[in-house]
Design a protein around this motif. Structure first.
Motif, mmCIF file in Angstrom:
data_model
loop_
_atom_site.group_PDB
_atom_site.id
_atom_site.type_symbol
_atom_site.label_atom_id
_atom_site.label_comp_id
_atom_site.label_asym_id
_atom_site.label_seq_id
_atom_site.Cartn_x
_atom_site.Cartn_y
_atom_site.Cartn_z
ATOM 1 N N VAL A 1 0.836 -1.198 0.000
ATOM 2 C CA VAL A 1 0.000 0.000 0.000
ATOM 3 C C VAL A 1 0.871 1.249 0.000
ATOM 4 N N ALA A 2 1.962 1.227 0.778
ATOM 5 C CA ALA A 2 2.860 2.387 0.821
ATOM 6 C C ALA A 2 3.500 2.624 -0.544
ATOM 7 N N ASP A 3 3.926 1.530 -1.228
ATOM 8 C CA ASP A 3 4.508 1.690 -2.563
ATOM 9 C C ASP A 3 3.484 2.270 -3.536
ATOM 10 N N LEU A 4 2.251 1.785 -3.451
ATOM 11 C CA LEU A 4 1.208 2.301 -4.345
ATOM 12 C C LEU A 4 0.926 3.769 -4.066
ATOM 13 N N VAL A 5 0.825 4.128 -2.801
ATOM 14 C CA VAL A 5 0.554 5.524 -2.441
ATOM 15 C C VAL A 5 1.666 6.434 -2.934
ATOM 16 N N GLY A 6 2.918 6.003 -2.742
ATOM 17 C CA GLY A 6 4.039 6.826 -3.214
ATOM 18 C C GLY A 6 4.045 6.995 -4.715
ATOM 19 N N TYR A 7 3.721 5.921 -5.435
ATOM 20 C CA TYR A 7 3.680 6.003 -6.894
ATOM 21 C C TYR A 7 2.576 6.935 -7.370
ATOM 22 N N LEU A 8 1.400 6.800 -6.773
ATOM 23 C CA LEU A 8 0.279 7.643 -7.187
ATOM 24 C C LEU A 8 0.583 9.117 -6.950
ATOM 25 N N ARG A 9 1.182 9.437 -5.824
ATOM 26 C CA ARG A 9 1.523 10.836 -5.506
ATOM 27 C C ARG A 9 2.538 11.373 -6.506
ATOM 28 N N GLU A 10 3.549 10.562 -6.817
ATOM 29 C CA GLU A 10 4.628 11.043 -7.693
ATOM 30 C C GLU A 10 4.171 11.170 -9.137
ATOM 31 N N ARG A 11 3.295 10.262 -9.558
ATOM 32 C CA ARG A 11 2.859 10.310 -10.953
ATOM 33 C C ARG A 11 1.799 11.371 -11.189
ATOM 34 N N PHE A 12 0.793 11.433 -10.334
ATOM 35 C CA PHE A 12 -0.365 12.273 -10.613
ATOM 36 C C PHE A 12 -0.318 13.633 -9.923
ATOM 37 N N ALA A 13 0.591 13.814 -8.959
ATOM 38 C CA ALA A 13 0.773 15.124 -8.321
ATOM 39 C C ALA A 13 2.258 15.424 -8.237
#
Length: 998
Positions: free
Chosen positions: A963-975
């Motif tokens: 979940v932490a990896d997914l959250v970090g990826y989503l933040r970096e890609r979309f924001a």
């Protein structure tokens, strides 16, 4: 998209006009869904469209979206057709229209400053809630079939004429099917809303070649009021929505030798689809004429409201004319009734008015009890209207009213104590033409109830889809016996939410008769209906209206002030005293004393307050209590608020209920914890509080004993809450600011009061009290979710527009910001019950909140994180994603396997629900990851709208690291312009543990 894949479709060659003639009276099951754009400003000069011009619209982009069947543009009209309402909303948002403001908007005439006669305003009432009402049309092979909600035959005839003009078909080619062909009363939707929806559905169906349904708009009338100045209509609009009519009039010349009459019709505008698609050929769709009061000599044009029907135009005109007659009589020193009768033309109308005036001076046995210090007055008004039958025959209808009122000077409260009304609204037939057929009614409940609908508390904040609702509407008094007396036979119309039913001419003089009676009693002229009793109270207290009664009252003002001071000190002492007395239990109220309007109003209050969400345990009965609320001080369980005598509030008196709602004190004297938002409910008006009590007491009783709240010391010491209340609770009801607009005040009333938005969206201090001032609505926490700041919605890079916020509050989804989840989803459920006008008022208030003087600066992106973000912006998504290593690569894999199918725009068609774009999701731009983590762990099991679709929970399929990896990826890609959230693993563990405890 291949239309054959959407479902069974008949061969168009087989769908002949003959086949349409055998259409069922219910719409086809295989329907498409349509939506049409609306310009920001609509202007009409009676023949041509003069409003906002559609410069550009992205039809090609919208056509490529999943579920879209057709896109349409004709001149300034644009719309979409899709396989579901969600797809239609997405496509309509993707049209991204560019409108050019009309040059004529700035030159729209305004008459109120021209020094002519005073203007009069009739506020158009909202239609009752018509949630789910829709119109379906199938246009094919030179024929159109339209399925409508129940509506009057006259409305159907008007819609048929407009559709024939829009589609360039003969009237015979338009088949209309209503839900009930025998309904003579108005539909839940406004007649012009029905016409607009029918026109949209027919035009969009013509483009798609399939049956298309369109929802009926409701609740926009609160933004508009019909203003008549010396018989000339003008426009009050909160959103620059104007329509010019064909009526050219000036003030009536009050000369005994002048015959006051008019054969110039009011012009009702055509459907918006016809206005926009054929801007150069948009004639009126209907006419009506009020006779006996206007001398047409002016060359000026005036404006007409967007939703004003024939009956509303007539009602506004009669209100202005009859009020002016009364004022002119007083100015000449004449008796108003004799003066008005003198100027009526001889005939049936004058004879009816004379009979009503004579009957009004007769004594009655049902006199209202006298109120000490009250002012009493009587008012007279009449109306003559020329109507056209469905067969085209012209007929004249008459009505006359005498109203008696009682006014309390201290409060401004007005009570209509007696009504004598007469009307002759029979259709003219050859056997009846030579005789008078009239009906005279005296002090009947029906007349009194209709009259009292014109007596409104301040509509800016005390309005639940019934703008003329007042305390008197809760129940009729027992002494209001039906003593109707009639001559001949005639059907009686009904005033429904400010609109007139068939033959509703009987109610046309009501507003003027009551206004004239109020003036007779007080000397105050009210020129806006429904009447605002607060403005009347202020006028009565103004020094310029000093009377002997007023001077005597002021002579003892020092004594009253001294007593008030003593009472204030005593009241404070009572409030601070920690031990409150128990109020006696009762046998419960007689719910039959509450009218259906009062019960409905209470239901809307409960919906706005979201009572059922907090007072219903998972799997429990509605409002039976037992929901566990986690607070920093321990777990608090909600109570049973059903009318059960043993475990609920069934034996609570209204006094006990009101004390709990305003002061936070239980019936048995216990202090209630402020997790129950009595700090906000205290702002409710008396009428709303009464209505809520009546509604709750009318619901099914449920015997259920919720768990007892047991907090640790010292929070279990309930008497200490008296001190907390002294510090942080203000029990003063909502007080409107006269400098603000009615819509802003309505929004403030809802947000600050029953909506209790600050309970979640304001931060709290160490004692659990909401912070005020610059911290008001600056963001808070609720049930493990972060409640975002509402005082910055209109500012910043992620600013909300009015339309975006309205759509989000109405549907739980905004393409530019995301989907409502967590504790916000049930809030959307409650808001869905309210009229559009209330949701727009909330939007207006929230977007006007002052932004904090020193907003928190944007976090500076660290150099280590800035470089990858810059690389992502510079390179393509695919190249950047392939370059990610370690946890970023793991986050990408999880995203592609678990998220992309529903959220990636390049991942194929939308399978169900909405396709929220993560690049526009507000949670990814937030300062904390809590809400994003909550959605990933728990999904969306109860969406704000079922049409939005569900999201699965991943708490059992992803561990904390994933979940932490997914959250970090989503933040970096979309924001990419936001700094990475630190240590999300700890937050994930905390939220997961909190969910397990629940």
């Amino acid at each position: 998209m291949n239309r054959d894949a959407l479902g069974p479709t008949s061969d168009p060659a087989l769908l002949s006009t003959q086949a349409f003639g055998n259409m069922p009276r219910i719409p086809p099951a295989d329907l498409l869904h349509g939506l049409a754009l609306r310009p920001p400003a609509v202007l009409w000069d009676g023949a041509r469209y003069r409003g906002s011009v559609l410069q550009a619209v992205q039809l090609d982009h919208a056509r490529t979206l999943a579920g879209v069947v057709a896109t349409v543009r004709r001149a300034h009209y644009a719309g979409v057709v899709a396989v579901s309402p969600v797809y239609a909303r997405q496509a309509a948002a993707a049209l991204a229209p560019v409108w050019q403001a009309p040059d004529s908007l700035a030159s729209t005439p305004h008459y109120e400053d021209e020094g002519e006669s005073p203007h009069y305003t009739l506020r158009l009432a909202s239609a009752p809630s018509a949630a789910g009402a829709r119109v379906t049309a199938w246009t094919l092979n030179g024929h159109a079939s339209v399925w409508l909600p129940a509506c009057a035959q006259g409305v159907q005839a008007q819609i048929r004429r407009d559709l024939a003009a829009l589609l360039h078909l003969p009237d015979a080619a338009i088949s209309l099917f209503a839900e009930d062909a025998h309904v003579d009363g108005p539909s839940a939707a406004h007649p012009l809303d029905l016409m607009d929806a029918a026109a949209d559905a027919a035009l969009l169906s013509q483009a798609a070649g399939r049956p298309v349904c369109v929802p009926c708009p409701v609740g926009m009338a609160d933004e508009l009021s019909l203003r008549v100045q010396a018989g000339r209509p003008a426009m009050d609009a909160a959103h620059d929505v104007n329509l010019d009519s064909m009526l050219d009039v000036v003030a009536p010349a009050f000369d005994a030798k002048t015959t006051l009459a008019s054969d110039a019709p009011w012009a009702v505008r055509p459907s918006l689809a016809r206005l926009l698609s054929e801007p150069a050929q948009s004639g009126p769709s209907a006419h009506a004429t009020v006779c006996g009061g206007i001398d047409v000599t002016s060359t000026k044009r005036a404006s007409q409201p967007l939703r004003a029907s024939v009956d509303e135009l007539n009602a506004a005109q009669v209100f202005a004319e009859e009020s002016l007659w009364h004022e002119d009589a007083l100015a000449k020193g004449e008796d108003p009734v004799a003066w008005r009768l003198q100027h009526l033309q001889e005939g049936r109308g004058r004879e009816l008015a004379r009979q009503v005036a004579d009957r009004a001076v007769e004594p009655t046995d049902a006199e209202a009890p006298a109120v000490a210090g009250a002012l009493h007055g009587t008012g007279f008004a009449t109306a003559q209207v020329q109507c056209v039958d469905e067969d085209g025959a012209s007929r004249m209808v008459w009505a006359a009213w005498v109203a008696d009122v009682s006014v309390e000077p201290g409060t401004g409260r007005v009570d209509v104590t007696r009504v004598v009304a007469g009307h002759d609204s029979q259709r003219l037939q050859s056997a009846q033409a030579a005789s008078v057929h009239a009906r005279i009614e005296q002090q009947t409940p029906w007349l009194l109830d209709n009259a009292r609908r014109l007596l409104a508390a301040p509509s800016a904040f005390d309005d639940w889809s019934s703008p003329s609702f007042s305390d008197e509407g809760l129940a009729l008094r027992p002494d209001e016996a039906d003593s109707a007396m009639q001559l001949g036979d005639s059907s009686v119309g009904e005033l429904s939410q400010g609109r007139l039913a068939v033959d509703g001419v009987v109610t046309l003089p009501a507003a003027a008769a009551i206004a004239n009676a109020i003036h007779n009693a007080t000397g105050v002229r009210l020129r806006q209906a429904p009447f605002d009793t607060e403005s009347l109270r202020q006028a009565l207290q103004a020094p310029r209206r000093a009377t002997t009664r007023g001077r005597l009252a002021r002579a003892g003002a020092w004594l009253a002030a001294g007593m008030a001071s003593v009472a204030g000190v005593a009241g404070m002492a009572v409030a601070l005293w920690p031990f409150k007395p128990a109020l006696p239990l009762t046998a419960g109220p007689d719910v039959s004393l509450y009218s259906m309007r009062a019960i409905e109003r209470g239901r809307l209050v409960a919906a706005a307050g979201d009572c059922v969400a907090c007072h219903t345990a998972p799997g429990g009965q509605p409002n039976a209590g037992g929901l566990a609320l986690d607070t920093p001080f321990g777990t608090i369980y909600t109570t049973n608020i059903t009318p059960d005598n043993d475990t609920g509030i069934g034996r609570w008196s209204y006094t006990a209920f009101e004390r709990a709602m305003r002061q936070g004190v239980h019936q048995d004297g216990r202090q209630l914890y402020p997790a129950f938002p009595y700090t906000a409910y205290a702002k409710l008006s008396d009428a709303d509080m009464q209505a809520l009590y009546g509604y709750l007491m009318s619901q099914p009783s449920v015997k259920a004993e919720p768990p007892k709240t047991q907090l640790a010391f010292p929070f279990n010491m309930r008497p200490l809450l008296a001190g907390w209340n002294a510090l942080f609770h203000d029990a003063t009801p909502f007080t409107p600011d006269p400098s603000r607009s009615a819509q802003w005040l309505r929004g403030a009333y809802l947000v600050e009061g029953v909506g209790h938005c600050a309970a979640c969206h304001s931060p709290r201090n160490s004692l659990g009290a909401e912070k005020k001032g610059v911290h008001y609505l600056a963001g808070g926490e609720a049930e493990g979710w972060t409640a975002p700041a509402l005082n910055q919605l209109a500012s910043g890079p992620r600013a909300w527009s009015g339309d975006e916020l309205f759509q989000y509050l109405r549907t739980g989804y905004s393409p530019s910001h995301g989907v409502a989840a967590g504790p916000m989803a049930p809030v959307i459920h409650g808001l869905a019950e309210l009229p559009d006008s209330d949701v727009k008022a909330i939007t207006t208030y929230l977007l006007d909140l002052p932004t904090p003087a020193s907003p928190r600066p944007e976090p500076v992106v660290a150099a280590a994180a800035a470089a990858p973000a810059a690389n992502m912006q510079a390179a393509s998504d695919s190249a950047t994603l392939h370059s990610l290593q370690g946890r970023r690569a793991n986050g990408e894999r999880i995203y592609q396997n678990a998220c992309a199918m529903c959220h990636d725009t390049a991942a194929g068609p939308t399978l169900f629900g909405a396709r929220p774009l993560l690049s526009a999701n507000t949670n990814l731009y937030a300062d904390t990851p809590d809400n994003l983590i909550q959605v990933i762990l728990n999904g969306i099991q109860e969406p704000a709208d079922d049409a939005l679709g569900y999201m699965p929970a991943f708490k059992d399929s992803l561990n904390d690291t994933q979940v932490a990896d997914l959250v970090g990826y989503l933040r970096e890609r979309f924001a990419p312009d936001k700094q990475a959230w630190p240590d999300t693993t700890a937050t994930i563990k905390r939220l997961r543990d909190s969910a397990q405890l629940d």
